[in-house]
Design an enzyme around this catalytic site. Structure first.
Site, PDB file in Angstrom:
ATOM      1  N   HIS C  58     -15.140  99.482  13.158  1.00  0.00           N
ATOM      2  CA  HIS C  58     -14.729 100.872  13.313  1.00  0.00           C
ATOM      3  C   HIS C  58     -13.792 101.312  12.190  1.00  0.00           C
ATOM      4  O   HIS C  58     -13.903 102.417  11.672  1.00  0.00           O
ATOM      5  CB  HIS C  58     -14.032 100.997  14.671  1.00  0.00           C
ATOM      6  CG  HIS C  58     -13.663 102.379  15.047  1.00  0.00           C
ATOM      7  ND1 HIS C  58     -14.599 103.370  15.248  1.00  0.00           N
ATOM      8  CD2 HIS C  58     -12.449 102.960  15.249  1.00  0.00           C
ATOM      9  CE1 HIS C  58     -13.979 104.496  15.572  1.00  0.00           C
ATOM     10  NE2 HIS C  58     -12.685 104.275  15.582  1.00  0.00           N
ATOM     11  N   HIS C 109     -16.878 109.781  19.187  1.00  0.00           N
ATOM     12  CA  HIS C 109     -16.058 109.144  20.221  1.00  0.00           C
ATOM     13  C   HIS C 109     -17.007 108.726  21.340  1.00  0.00           C
ATOM     14  O   HIS C 109     -16.836 109.090  22.497  1.00  0.00           O
ATOM     15  CB  HIS C 109     -14.954 110.082  20.715  1.00  0.00           C
ATOM     16  CG  HIS C 109     -13.618 109.421  20.758  1.00  0.00           C
ATOM     17  ND1 HIS C 109     -12.683 109.674  21.715  1.00  0.00           N
ATOM     18  CD2 HIS C 109     -13.080 108.478  19.963  1.00  0.00           C
ATOM     19  CE1 HIS C 109     -11.612 108.932  21.487  1.00  0.00           C
ATOM     20  NE2 HIS C 109     -11.832 108.198  20.436  1.00  0.00           N
TER      21      HIS C 109
END
Lengths: 258, 84, 775
Positions: C58, C109
């Site tokens: 990430h 998200h």
């Protein structure tokens, strides 16, 4: 006319700008969202917007005050519940309830309306919409009282379209007060068509006995400039029905000369 | 550390949209036999030291004047809990 | 002071044999070995925490980096002339003229929104908005590309309402108009919904801020919300690993957002910028303080000294490692000169924002973090922030790809019995418009504030969101996001190009000149060579197409591991394009206007037999074949035509043809303001050699439908002819009939669809699933 509401910086009109006789304060609380829009509406309505800060108890000699929309203090306790105790509100309450010939005109829009009810300047209160959702849409209202400082330039029962956008917009009030409001003609704006939130008697806005304090849930300050307002009969986003609120108060303050 | 608990409920005559929605949803999940739901709020006011009568009175005033809105809500209780 | 044992650097050097939970924190054996090599000793617990979060997929882009380089390489000088800040900062910044600049970015998200839809979506908005603030900009709008599972799947029933409420609950509280996005339903997103969020902000050139800690002796300050245990490990664990039922659950508490705190933070930061009180600034997102300190330090003079016990905590039991990893929201870190410290504090006090001075900038080249005077981190910040592992993961074209591409719609059972009579075609149009993906999305978008700010000139369902930036001149921006995952599944290279083409076309259709691109690349596991191939192809396709269209990628986000139990989502490269208006009052709306009765309707572009991957094929349960052809030269010419037409006031409505083809465009243009039309397909079928079915439902690209007054027809067609671009008069706007009438080349007469009937079918689809319309 250019609105000139800077995205960055203070929205008080520069001192070099031509001043009208109507200085209208726009209060910013932490969490206020529509203060720039309200200032723009004042300017387009011919007034001079003056930025007021929640923590400052001075009204800086303004002639009228707008409490704009938003989520003051996150609306975490109840909508408007904490803002109501801000220093600026203490002064506004005193000036609005003054027994003088012309008490301070105050307009509360959306969260501003909620603050006015929490401050007991207006009766009733707002709870969550009956459908529990935030709703943003173009809303038709009927103007039922043209005797207030903020509605003098409307015609009786005029239909206007302004945006509405809120989560806690359901107006509630006890039966006795409701009768009084209706009997005294203090319902200023009423929803037309299907109720957007379950408000009692489809009430969208009310005024106090003197007619100087007005609160409404929908947003006239978002319907003041063609191209950026609600849709209307002429086409996309051309609606400017809300502007009359601001020209009304400027006119009231300047003795009808604005 | 003692805590003063303040419980606030919507007035019985005021519509409680959240409670209504929950009441409607209960039977769908197999929870039958409940004829209504009302949703309120509980505030926990933490106190360092002892809860004096003076402090409790101050909490009652805060509950009446700020934590609730008398137009739509009732303060149903202000109590002291010792160990939360 | 906390009573846990502090693992100091000295202790680490003295106890080399101590076992650390590097595997549990998501590090691979060779990655841990590299940390040992970099440090020349075992890391402390705090250092391990920092490396593990910063080296996660990430934060480090370790699987995607080798491919993403193309966005920086496949560029020309011309493409970069307006670029003030490129890829690598929090968000790219593009010059808008008149001293204004604009910054925008899309982020994902996805996993957090699956775990806790409301908070996941809410904090997604919060995070992307802080990226925009940290460039020195005022955020002025948001958009949400959303993808959910099948509309009737229980998972969608749970996730969609929470996501929508979360976006509204957070975004509406910030005073940011939500001006568009997408809502797509497909069973591939069950258990892996995609919640992407785009934010855009504007700034004056002089307010530009970067994330660097410069000036030895300058102070480092953390401000905003207090630090709690939110999403600890979320960065490395939650966002990077697939959900897999066979492994123990690794779903830590998701972050909880406080939109009020964020709104105050926005105003407070703008006041800091306006008064020139910060030298560098960085938002705290994934990897929290680990990321902010290591990035600020490595982008500046190279050194920073921090006392971690100065961090204000919400939860006093947090360990140093947890404080470094915490993803508590609504926090920022800034670098302030000692002279400005008092003024900085005054701004904090004015807005009621808490702050704590953590340390200072040094020139030692080391990031030193102390805990009550004991050194617990002593690293070269570059090794944490920039020198993470880079993987050139193996990839190959899936063995099933050829089979998929030869399974065309026409050759399938679904493509066998196609409507040909006027009546059947009319019914097919209604069926198309009441399919979940084509249906009215206002149940979703009416939960978002589109008016706040008073600068929204267009918002959904128009082709692009349009926001005024300067109300003296009307200078403004147009924005669109698009992706057709079905095209990308059939051919990832072309699919990514088609996403860009559509987004570009949407912005131009509204009348804006496309300037810059931000992408959010949502894919499955990079450890699967088939998926990695999809990713590599999509990036290559997008970079090539950006070069051809002449607009640079200025930033974006990669989201991998979007798969559950081995079932990956379709490759979903969402592409956002930002365009510029000299005057937003020139914007073109997407619907026939109420006063436009009798205006001419023109179709621009060429229609081919391109039904593979189409909405019609989806309706018949088919996905196979080749996506529509990409013609970027045609897109560019078409864009120029639309921009000129808007600028010169020739057209009054324009809408691009995408999903659902001409049928959908005709329907949507009428549904927008309830104004009908009368058209004929006769000439179109003859000119392009297609049958009426294909004319209506093909999804050929580079096509737009426009309406214009008859007085402008000659000027307009002169322009299209001069550019050699096909333009065909299909019919007229009919404001009286209340219906859509389509004639020509059918077996029998023409078909008419009443707008009331169509609107009912189109607008009831989503409310019928998710509870009555808002009102």
């Amino acid at each position: 006319m250019s609105a000139d509401t800077p995205l960055i910086g203070d929205h008080t009109m520069p001192e070099t700008a031509p001043l009208t006789d109507a200085r209208i304060g726009v209060v910013t609380f932490p969490g206020t969202l529509d203060d720039r829009d309200a200032a723009r509406a004042v300017r387009l309505g011919g007034g001079t917007p003056v930025s007021l800060w929640h923590a400052d108890d001075s009204l800086h000699e303004v002639d009228a005050v707008i409490l704009p929309g938003g989520f003051s203090y996150g609306d975490y306790l109840r909508a408007g519940a904490i803002a109501r105790f801000a220093p600026v509100m203490n002064t506004i309450i005193v000036e609005a309830e003054a027994t003088t010939a012309s008490p301070l005109p105050v307009l509360g829009i959306c969260n501003g309306f909620q603050i006015l009810t929490e401050a007991h300047l207006l009766p009733g209160s707002m709870i969550k919409n009956d459908h529990l959702k935030f709703i943003c849409r173009d809303q038709v209202l009927r103007v039922e009282n043209t005797g207030t400082a903020w509605t003098s330039q409307f015609t009786q029962d005029e239909l206007i379209t302004v945006p509405m956008k809120n989560q806690d917009g359901q107006y509630v009030v006890d039966d006795a007060t409701l009768s009084t409001l209706e009997d005294q003609g203090r319902v200023v704006f009423r929803y037309v068509g299907e109720s957007p939130n379950g408000s009692r008697n489809d009430i969208a806005g009310v005024t106090n006995e003197r007619g100087n304090v007005v609160g409404l849930m929908p947003h006239p300050e978002h319907a003041v400039e063609a191209g950026y307002g609600p849709n209307d009969a002429t086409g996309l986003r051309e609606g400017t029905d809300g502007l009359t609120i601001f020209t009304s108060v400027v006119s009231s303050l300047t003795g009808g000369n604005a | 550390m003692p805590t003063i608990l303040v419980e606030v409920m919507p007035k019985p005559e005021i519509l409680d949209p959240q409670g209504k929605a929950i009441a409607n949803a209960l039977p769908h999940r197999g929870f039958t036999g409940f004829s209504g739901v009302r949703q309120g709020k509980r505030f926990e006011l933490s106190v360092d030291g002892e809860v004096t009568e003076e402090l409790l009175e101050s909490a009652r005033t805060a509950a009446a004047e700020m934590l609730s809105n008398p137009v739509i809500e009732d303060v149903v209780s202000v109590t002291v809990a010792e160990d939360l | 002071m906390n009573d846990f044992n502090i693992d100091t650097v000295t202790n680490a050097a003295d106890t080399p044999e101590t076992e650390l939970p590097w595997a549990e924190l998501g590090l691979k054996q060779d990655e841990y070995a590299r940390i040992l090599e970099i440090l020349g000793r075992r890391p402390t617990a705090a250092e391990l925490a920092m490396y593990s979060v910063m080296w996660s997929e990430h934060c480090s882009y370790k699987s995607s980096k080798v491919h993403l380089r193309q966005f920086g390489e496949k560029v020309t000088e011309e493409m970069q002339k307006d670029l003030m800040v490129g890829i690598g900062e929090n968000a790219g910044v593009t010059d808008l003229g008149d001293g204004w600049a604009v910054t925008f970015k899309i982020e994902s998200h996805n996993h957090p929104s699956y775990v806790e839809p409301y908070q996941g979506a809410a904090t997604g908005i919060g995070g992307i908005v802080r990226d925009i603030i940290s460039m020195g900009a005022r955020p002025v709008g948001v958009m949400d590309p959303l993808r959910f599972g099948d509309i009737d799947h229980p998972d969608t029933q749970r996730v969609l309402p929470g996501v929508v409420a979360g976006i509204g609950g957070y975004g509406n509280s910030l005073g940011l108009p939500n001006v568009g996005g997408e809502v797509v339903f497909d069973s591939v997103y069950q258990q892996n919904p995609l919640v992407n969020a785009l934010a855009v902000g504007v700034l004056k050139h002089e307010d530009l801020r970067l994330a660097n800690a410069s000036g030895v002796g300058n102070k480092v300050v953390l401000f905003g919300a207090r630090t709690g245990g939110d999403g600890i490990g979320g960065a490395s664990v939650l966002a990077s690993e697939s959900f897999d039922d066979t492994k123990p659950s690794k779903r830590p508490a998701v972050q909880v957002g406080d939109p009020f705190a964020e709104k105050v933070l926005i105003e407070c930061c703008l006041e800091l910028f306006h008064n020139n009180l910060v030298e560098g600034i960085q938002d705290l997102g994934a990897a929290g303080i680990s990321c902010a300190t290591s990035e600020l330090a490595s982008n500046g003079e190279g050194g920073m000294h921090v006392e971690l016990t100065n961090v204000l905590l919400r939860d006093p039991s947090l360990t140093p490692g947890e404080i470094l990893m915490s993803e508590s929201q609504e926090r920022m870190m800034a670098v302030v000169t000692p002279e400005n410290a008092a003024n900085f504090e005054a701004v904090m006090d004015k807005w009621g924002v808490e702050h704590s001075w953590l340390g200072e900038v040094t020139d030692t080249g080391r990031l030193i973090i102390e805990w009550d005077g004991d050194t617990i981190v002593d690293v070269d910040p570059r090794t944490v922030a920039h020198d993470g592992p880079v993987y050139d993961r193996p990839y190959h074209r899936p063995e099933w790809q050829d089979r998929l591409q030869t399974d065309t719609f026409r050759s399938s059972a679904a493509g066998g019995d196609l409507p040909a009579s006027a009546e059947d075609l009319g019914q097919a149009v209604v069926e198309l418009m009441s399919s979940p993906n084509m249906a009215d999305k206002s149940w979703v978008t009416d939960q978002f504030d589109r008016f706040v700010g008073g600068n929204t000139a267009l918002s959904q369902p128009d082709d692009a969101g349009v926001i005024r930036v300067d109300d003296r001149t009307g200078l403004g921006i147009g924005l669109a996001t698009d992706c057709n995952d079905r095209y990308a599944y059939l051919d990832p290279y072309r699919g990514a190009q088609l996403a860009l083409a559509e987004s570009y076309r949407n912005v131009a259709t509204a009348g804006a000149v496309p300037l810059a691109v931000s992408d959010c690349l949502n894919f499955g596991s990079p450890e699967d060579p088939d998926i990695m191939w999809q990713f590599a192809e999509a990036v290559r396709g997008l970079a090539d197409a950006c070069m051809e269209l002449g607009i640079p990628v200025t930033g974006g986000n990669v989201s991998l591991y979007n798969q559950t139990a081995g079932r990956a989502i379709h490759p979903t490269p969402v592409v956002g394009v930002l365009g510029k208006f000299d005057d937003v009052s020139r914007r073109t709306p997407s619907g026939f206007q109420r006063w436009a009765d009798g205006q001419a309707i023109y179709l621009l572009g060429t229609t081919r037999d391109e039904l593979d991957g189409s909405e019609y094929a989806r309706m018949r349960g088919h996905l196979g074949g080749q996506p529509p052809a990409v013609d970027l030269i045609a897109e560019k010419t078409l864009g120029e035509i639309l921009i000129n037409a808007s600028r010169d006031g020739m057209i009054d409505a324009a809408h691009d043809l995408s999903e659902g083809g001409l049928a959908a465009a005709l329907a949507e243009m009428s549904l927008r303001f309830g104004v009908g039309s009368r058209t004929s397909l006769h000439e179109l079928c003859e000119r392009d050699g297609v049958d009426p079915f294909t004319a209506l439902f093909s999804e050929s690209q580079a096509r737009v439908l426009v309406s214009l007054p008859r007085s402008e027809e000659l000027r307009f067609t002169d322009m299209t002819t001069a550019r050699g671009f096909p333009a065909l008069r299909l019919g007229v706007v009919d404001a009286e009939s209340g219906g859509i009438e389509v004639a020509g080349a059918f077996q029998d007469g023409s078909f008419g669809i009443g707008l009331d009937e169509l609107k009912e079918a189109w607008s009831s689809v989503i409310p019928s699933r998710f509870g009555g319309a808002a009102a």
